[in-house]
Design a protein around this motif. Structure first.
Motif, mmCIF file in Angstrom:
data_model
loop_
_atom_site.group_PDB
_atom_site.id
_atom_site.type_symbol
_atom_site.label_atom_id
_atom_site.label_comp_id
_atom_site.label_asym_id
_atom_site.label_seq_id
_atom_site.Cartn_x
_atom_site.Cartn_y
_atom_site.Cartn_z
ATOM 1 N N LYS A 1 0.599 -1.350 -0.110
ATOM 2 C CA LYS A 1 0.191 0.155 0.114
ATOM 3 C C LYS A 1 0.849 1.259 -0.002
ATOM 4 O O LYS A 1 0.462 2.223 -0.530
ATOM 5 N N LYS A 2 2.174 1.079 0.383
ATOM 6 C CA LYS A 2 2.913 2.425 0.509
ATOM 7 C C LYS A 2 3.763 2.428 -0.467
ATOM 8 O O LYS A 2 4.784 1.826 -0.647
ATOM 9 N N GLY A 3 3.317 3.183 -1.617
ATOM 10 C CA GLY A 3 4.324 3.361 -2.796
ATOM 11 C C GLY A 3 4.038 2.295 -3.888
ATOM 12 O O GLY A 3 4.910 2.598 -5.063
ATOM 13 N N GLY A 4 3.313 1.363 -3.629
ATOM 14 C CA GLY A 4 3.133 0.418 -4.683
ATOM 15 C C GLY A 4 2.105 0.770 -5.821
ATOM 16 O O GLY A 4 1.251 1.678 -5.797
ATOM 17 N N TRP A 5 2.255 -0.011 -6.830
ATOM 18 C CA TRP A 5 1.215 0.398 -8.265
ATOM 19 C C TRP A 5 0.102 -0.278 -7.864
ATOM 20 O O TRP A 5 -0.161 -1.140 -7.049
ATOM 21 N N PHE A 6 -0.743 0.193 -8.586
ATOM 22 C CA PHE A 6 -2.037 -0.147 -8.359
ATOM 23 C C PHE A 6 -2.354 -1.720 -8.185
ATOM 24 O O PHE A 6 -1.919 -2.493 -9.320
ATOM 25 N N GLY A 7 -3.006 -2.269 -7.180
ATOM 26 C CA GLY A 7 -3.219 -3.767 -7.177
ATOM 27 C C GLY A 7 -2.180 -4.015 -5.801
ATOM 28 O O GLY A 7 -2.684 -5.056 -5.066
ATOM 29 N N TRP A 8 -1.280 -3.175 -5.421
ATOM 30 C CA TRP A 8 -0.725 -3.282 -4.235
ATOM 31 C C TRP A 8 -0.033 -4.471 -3.773
ATOM 32 O O TRP A 8 -0.324 -4.830 -2.747
ATOM 33 N N ALA A 9 0.787 -5.016 -4.667
ATOM 34 C CA ALA A 9 1.351 -6.459 -4.299
ATOM 35 C C ALA A 9 2.505 -6.159 -3.060
ATOM 36 O O ALA A 9 3.044 -4.886 -3.266
ATOM 37 N N GLU A 10 2.580 -6.960 -2.167
ATOM 38 C CA GLU A 10 3.400 -6.818 -1.066
ATOM 39 C C GLU A 10 4.478 -8.084 -1.155
ATOM 40 O O GLU A 10 4.076 -9.092 -0.806
ATOM 41 N N ASP A 11 5.637 -7.685 -1.455
ATOM 42 C CA ASP A 11 6.601 -8.882 -1.893
ATOM 43 C C ASP A 11 7.980 -8.504 -1.353
ATOM 44 O O ASP A 11 8.602 -7.694 -2.113
ATOM 45 N N ALA A 12 8.281 -8.761 -0.252
ATOM 46 C CA ALA A 12 9.898 -8.390 0.364
ATOM 47 C C ALA A 12 10.774 -8.899 -0.664
ATOM 48 O O ALA A 12 11.867 -8.232 -1.142
ATOM 49 N N LYS A 13 10.805 -10.156 -0.964
ATOM 50 C CA LYS A 13 11.747 -10.724 -1.873
ATOM 51 C C LYS A 13 12.102 -10.113 -3.127
ATOM 52 O O LYS A 13 13.256 -9.793 -3.579
ATOM 53 N N VAL A 14 10.878 -9.630 -3.957
ATOM 54 C CA VAL A 14 11.208 -9.130 -5.155
ATOM 55 C C VAL A 14 11.590 -7.803 -4.878
ATOM 56 O O VAL A 14 12.621 -7.261 -5.841
ATOM 57 N N GLU A 15 11.628 -6.885 -3.828
ATOM 58 C CA GLU A 15 12.139 -5.651 -3.393
ATOM 59 C C GLU A 15 13.804 -5.791 -3.256
ATOM 60 O O GLU A 15 14.614 -5.154 -3.605
ATOM 61 N N GLN A 16 14.134 -6.932 -2.434
ATOM 62 C CA GLN A 16 15.455 -7.249 -2.302
ATOM 63 C C GLN A 16 16.048 -7.530 -3.499
ATOM 64 O O GLN A 16 17.370 -7.175 -3.614
#
Length: 540
Positions: A459-474
């Motif tokens: 929800k914080k800064g993600g594109w519409f759909g708001w996927a949360e995935d720490a692995k992909v950010e790493q």
């Protein structure tokens, strides 16, 4: 399977015929306005109606195109993919930690006030809050300050090689510069005025959403002296006015092009291309040689796609060829492709996308859905009927999902409503959504940093759909720190694998879309952010 889908698509699309005809009649009446006689005017039918005017608020390409008309950028990209000065030149310190940008002389906002470094700092911060490349750049940034009225100083915590590429990238979202008072608007709200420093001025008094948008030459604009190249170089305006006329019906637009009522048509229907090629008064050309990727995005906040097993079942149901056959029809202009970062590019791979590459697997999708715990929650899929390149995909994907066992609520709308509604995080029953389909310029999604669909910020800064995935950010962080291109390729493959495993995004294939214009128009520029209307001339 394709022919039944084609018939369903045509039946669904016919529901838009009455409203389309009404809009077209209004558009044609707008063409007859005496105002058009004032000066030399280029009249264009763009790929979409323009309603959202803030190109930072949305990643929609029509808003980006509007942005290029009235705003300018600090840096720009030329046809060799090289970053060039636009509003500013730059210097980089020996330790690669300080970037100094110096504004060129003669820059004024459309209200007559001078462009200052403070304006640009505020603009960079607003852009970087929502753009994937900007967000990544800010993770490495210690400060951005206006050190004098013409100087912007960006200091890094550690070296980051993509600073210039981020600020100068050619397509959505673009780092457009605007006055500080506008750039300080919160990113979840639209700016209240359209004041830029670019080659055209927006005529607010003549703006009619659903009918037309009007731009006039900015006589105070001082173009750069370099030759024009993509979004770089001298933006020389050679006409007095540009008018975008809304004509959702492709045949009506083609008739207007042939009769000379309009000058330019951004995306004709593929089946109309032979007619255009046979008309000696018209020219047909692919301006964006890199083409487009079309793809589906799910909403991770609400059932059923908050369940990864349900998302995986949906992925298995997708058949790209059916989608592309309905969208384009002519294989000359499309390509099935499981590469998230675009086929035939340095980061292309099919890893993780095996079911897409094979053409989907309905039987496997049914089995996976039955095992996922899916409880029959309807999938609210938004289906815009007013944009030629977005009509077919929702209809075909809806049928594929139904064949896999999903209940689908296909909701007919227009693209600008999709653009507005997809920003809502409310549940579908309260005006939210579960899935929408969009198109990307291939250059926008050809690497893990520019491709905002592979983000995992939630929800914080993600594109519409708001996927949360720490692995992909790493993995993305590792990508920008990689010591070699080979290392980047390996990490990009891991990012794609994670993207498919979590179904962050579903590529539906790649295609090209030619543009058409009357031969009285010359100087049309190609590139990944087209069309632009500087450099265009119109003969009598």
């Amino acid at each position: 399977m394709f022919q039944p889908m084609r018939r369903r698509y045509r039946a669904f699309a016919s529901t838009f015929a009455i409203s389309t005809l009404a809009i077209s009649v209004v558009a044609l009446s707008a063409l007859a306005s005496p105002v058009l006689a004032a000066g030399r005017t280029i009249t264009a039918v763009m790929h979409s109606d323009l309603r959202i005017l803030d190109p930072i608020f949305t990643s929609a390409y029509i808003s980006r195109d509007h942005g290029y008309m009235i705003y300018d950028t600090l840096l720009a990209t030329d046809s060799n993919f090289k970053i060039q000065p636009q509003m500013a030149d730059w210097k980089i310190s020996d330790d690669k930690l300080t970037y100094t940008f110096t504004l060129r002389d003669g820059l004024k906002w459309h209200d007559g006030t001078p462009v200052t470094a403070e304006d640009c700092v505020a603009s960079l911060k607003r852009w970087a809050a929502v753009d994937s490349m900007g967000q990544q750049m800010m993770l490495f940034t210690a400060s951005i300050e206006a050190t004098d009225p013409k100087t912007i100083t960006l200091k890094l915590k550690e070296p980051y090689a993509l600073v210039l590429d981020s600020i100068g990238k050619p397509s959505s979202r673009v780092a457009f510069m605007m006055p500080k008072r506008l750039a300080e608007t919160p990113v979840d709200k639209q700016i209240p005025e359209q004041i830029g420093s670019g080659p055209f001025k927006f005529v607010q008094a003549e703006f009619q959403p659903g009918v037309k948008s009007v731009y006039v030459k900015n006589t105070d604009y001082v173009p750069r002296k370099e030759p024009v190249s993509w979004t770089a170089g001298g933006k020389i305006v050679k006409v007095d006015r540009v008018e975008w006329i809304t004509m959702p019906d492709a045949q009506t637009a083609l008739n207007a092009l042939q009769s000379g009522d309009i000058d330019f048509m951004e995306i004709p229907a593929i089946e109309m291309l032979p007619t255009i090629e046979a008309d000696k008064e018209l020219k047909l050309e692919i301006l964006n040689k890199f083409g487009f990727q079309t793809g589906a995005r799910m909403n991770f906040l609400h059932p059923p796609f908050d369940n990864v097993k349900v998302r995986r079942a949906a992925l298995m149901a997708v058949n790209q060829k059916d989608v592309l056959d309905a969208l384009i029809g002519n294989p000359k202009y499309y390509k099935t492709c499981a590469a998230v970062f675009i086929c035939d590019t340095p980061f292309a791979t099919e890893i993780g996308g095996e079911s897409l590459a094979k053409g989907g697997d309905i039987a496997a999708a049914k089995k996976a859905l039955a095992e996922s715990g899916y409880d029959g929650t309807p999938v609210v899929l938004m289906a815009p009927g007013d944009v030629l390149t977005l009509k077919a995909q929702p209809i075909v994907v809806a049928q594929q999902l139904r064949e896999a066992g999903f209940k689908v609520d296909l909701q007919a709308t227009d693209w600008q409503t999709v653009v507005s509604r997809r920003a809502s995080q409310k549940p579908p029953k309260e005006g939210g959504w579960n899935m929408f389909i969009t198109n990307w310029v291939s250059a926008d999604v050809s690497n893990p940093i520019s491709n905002i669909a592979v983000g995992g910020q939630g929800k914080k800064g993600g594109w519409f759909g708001w996927a949360e995935d720490a692995k992909v950010e790493q993995l993305k962080d590792a990508f920008v720190r990689a010591a070699s291109f080979d290392d980047q390729k390996k990490i990009a493959a891991e990012i794609q694998k994670e993207t498919y495993d979590q179904v962050l995004y579903v590529p539906l294939g790649q295609y090209q879309a030619p543009s058409a214009w009357r031969k009285s128009i010359s100087g049309v520029i190609d590139g990944p952010a087209t069309p632009v209307f500087w450099n265009m001339s119109k003969s009598e």
